[in-house]
Every structure is written in structure tokens, then in C-alpha cells.
Scaffold this motif. Structure first.
Motif, short mmCIF file in Angstrom:
data_model
loop_
_atom_site.label_atom_id
_atom_site.label_comp_id
_atom_site.label_asym_id
_atom_site.label_seq_id
_atom_site.Cartn_x
_atom_site.Cartn_y
_atom_site.Cartn_z
N VAL A 26 -49.09 -70.64 -5.62
CA VAL A 26 -48.70 -69.65 -4.62
C VAL A 26 -49.77 -69.70 -3.54
CG1 VAL A 26 -48.28 -67.23 -4.18
CG2 VAL A 26 -47.58 -68.22 -6.35
N LYS A 27 -49.38 -70.09 -2.36
CA LYS A 27 -50.30 -70.12 -1.24
C LYS A 27 -49.95 -68.95 -0.33
CE LYS A 27 -51.07 -75.03 -1.47
NZ LYS A 27 -51.08 -76.30 -0.77
N PRO A 28 -50.83 -67.95 -0.22
CA PRO A 28 -50.53 -66.73 0.53
C PRO A 28 -50.07 -66.97 1.96
CG PRO A 28 -52.54 -66.46 -0.72
CD PRO A 28 -52.15 -67.89 -0.85
N GLU A 29 -50.61 -67.97 2.62
CA GLU A 29 -50.25 -68.20 4.02
C GLU A 29 -48.81 -68.69 4.20
OE1 GLU A 29 -52.25 -71.93 2.43
OE2 GLU A 29 -52.66 -69.79 2.34
N ASN A 30 -48.19 -69.21 3.14
CA ASN A 30 -46.82 -69.72 3.26
C ASN A 30 -45.79 -68.62 3.51
OD1 ASN A 30 -47.77 -72.27 2.91
ND2 ASN A 30 -47.09 -72.48 0.81
N PHE A 31 -46.11 -67.38 3.14
CA PHE A 31 -45.16 -66.28 3.32
C PHE A 31 -44.75 -66.15 4.79
CE2 PHE A 31 -44.13 -61.85 4.18
CZ PHE A 31 -43.15 -61.60 3.24
N PHE A 32 -45.70 -66.30 5.68
CA PHE A 32 -45.44 -66.09 7.09
C PHE A 32 -44.67 -67.25 7.73
CE2 PHE A 32 -49.26 -63.67 5.99
CZ PHE A 32 -48.77 -62.40 6.23
N LYS A 33 -44.54 -68.34 7.03
CA LYS A 33 -43.77 -69.49 7.53
C LYS A 33 -42.29 -69.37 7.16
CE LYS A 33 -47.79 -72.49 6.99
NZ LYS A 33 -48.36 -73.60 6.22
N LEU A 34 -41.96 -68.46 6.26
CA LEU A 34 -40.58 -68.31 5.81
C LEU A 34 -39.78 -67.54 6.85
CD1 LEU A 34 -41.39 -67.44 2.12
CD2 LEU A 34 -40.70 -69.66 3.05
N GLU A 35 -38.58 -68.03 7.14
CA GLU A 35 -37.81 -67.47 8.23
C GLU A 35 -36.77 -66.43 7.81
OE1 GLU A 35 -36.27 -70.61 10.61
OE2 GLU A 35 -38.23 -71.50 10.92
N ALA A 38 -34.25 -63.85 2.20
CA ALA A 38 -34.04 -64.38 0.84
C ALA A 38 -35.22 -65.23 0.40
CB ALA A 38 -32.75 -65.18 0.77
N ASP A 39 -35.73 -66.07 1.31
CA ASP A 39 -36.88 -66.91 0.97
C ASP A 39 -38.14 -66.06 0.78
OD1 ASP A 39 -35.34 -69.18 1.08
OD2 ASP A 39 -35.93 -69.69 3.13
N GLN A 40 -38.28 -65.00 1.57
CA GLN A 40 -39.44 -64.12 1.42
C GLN A 40 -39.39 -63.38 0.08
OE1 GLN A 40 -39.14 -61.88 5.07
NE2 GLN A 40 -40.63 -63.20 6.10
N ILE A 41 -38.21 -62.94 -0.31
CA ILE A 41 -38.06 -62.27 -1.61
C ILE A 41 -38.39 -63.24 -2.74
CG2 ILE A 41 -36.38 -61.26 -3.21
CD1 ILE A 41 -35.06 -59.96 -0.74
N ALA A 42 -37.87 -64.45 -2.66
CA ALA A 42 -38.15 -65.45 -3.69
C ALA A 42 -39.65 -65.73 -3.76
CB ALA A 42 -37.38 -66.73 -3.40
N PHE A 43 -40.32 -65.78 -2.62
CA PHE A 43 -41.76 -66.00 -2.58
C PHE A 43 -42.49 -64.87 -3.30
CE2 PHE A 43 -45.95 -65.50 -0.70
CZ PHE A 43 -46.44 -66.79 -0.71
#
Length: 124
Positions: A26-35, A38-43
């Protein structure tokens, strides 16, 4: 001379040797790359994988419907002999939920928590 190998490198060697999939990261910075949501919830739910659970059984299941997420216990992950009162089972569910709530708070994701279900519907 002994060659020093980092822990991530050792884990990948062990994974390859034993045919195991690589550990999730889990890389915390990847959350902000999700558009999308649904992807943010999965993260955010990925943080449940980092929660401790008895015998590392990860006895939880998530049901997702839009922005609604339900946490259910997986009945097949109960150990009836060693966890007769299911205390460890429910403690593991709480740890997974707490990890997700902490992650949601970190990313300023709004959360409303509502306990459910009926006592006779405890497991998915």
C-alpha cells in the motif's frame, strides 16, 4: 564477505522460491492518483489486509454497493475448537474495520458507521 540483502528483496526471493504471490503493498501517495470513487474505496479497503487477525485468517468479507461498504464475517474462517466463543474472530473483524477507518480519516474520506445486521444474519 557476506552480501547484505534488504528485507523486500528477501521476501521476493522467498515468494519466487515457494511459488507464493508477492505481498500486497500500500503506497499512500497512490490514493491521490485514483480518479473514481470505486477505486478509492478499493484502495481504502486494502488497509484491511494489514490488520492483524488470528492465525492470519483474515476472516472478513466486504460487500460494496456504490459508496456503501458492508463488513461481514466469513463463517468458514471460524475455528470452532480454538475459538469457541468467536472472540478472536470478532476481534479480527474489529481490527480490519479500524484500519480502514484510520485510512479513511487520513485521506479525509467521510465515513458514517452503522452497526448491523440482525443477530441471526451475522455471517456472509
Amino acid at each position: 564477505m557476506i552480501e547484505r540483502v534488504s528485507l523486500p528483496d528477501r521476501l521476493s526471493v522467498i515468494s519466487e522460491r515457494w511459488g507464493m504471490p508477492p505481498r500486497p503493498t500500500v503506497k499512500p501517495e497512490n490514493f491521490f492518483k485514483l480518479e473514481n470513487e470505486a477505486d478509492q474505496i478499493a484502495f481504502l479497503l486494502g488497509f484491511a489486509l494489514l490488520a492483524p487477525s488470528y492465525r492470519n485468517s483474515q476472516p472478513w468479507r466486504f460487500r460494496i454497493d456504490g459508496s456503501l461498504v458492508e463488513l461481514w464475517g466469513a463463517a468458514e474462517k471460524i475455528f470452532p475448537v480454538s475459538d469457541t466463543k468467536q472472540r478472536q474472530f470478532f476481534t479480527s473483524l474489529g481490527a480490519a474495520l479500524e484500519n480502514v477507518l484510520i485510512a479513511a480519516d487520513y485521506y479525509s474520506w467521510p465515513v458514517e458507521l452503522e452497526p448491523f445486521p440482525e443477530p441471526r444474519e451475522r455471517f456472509l
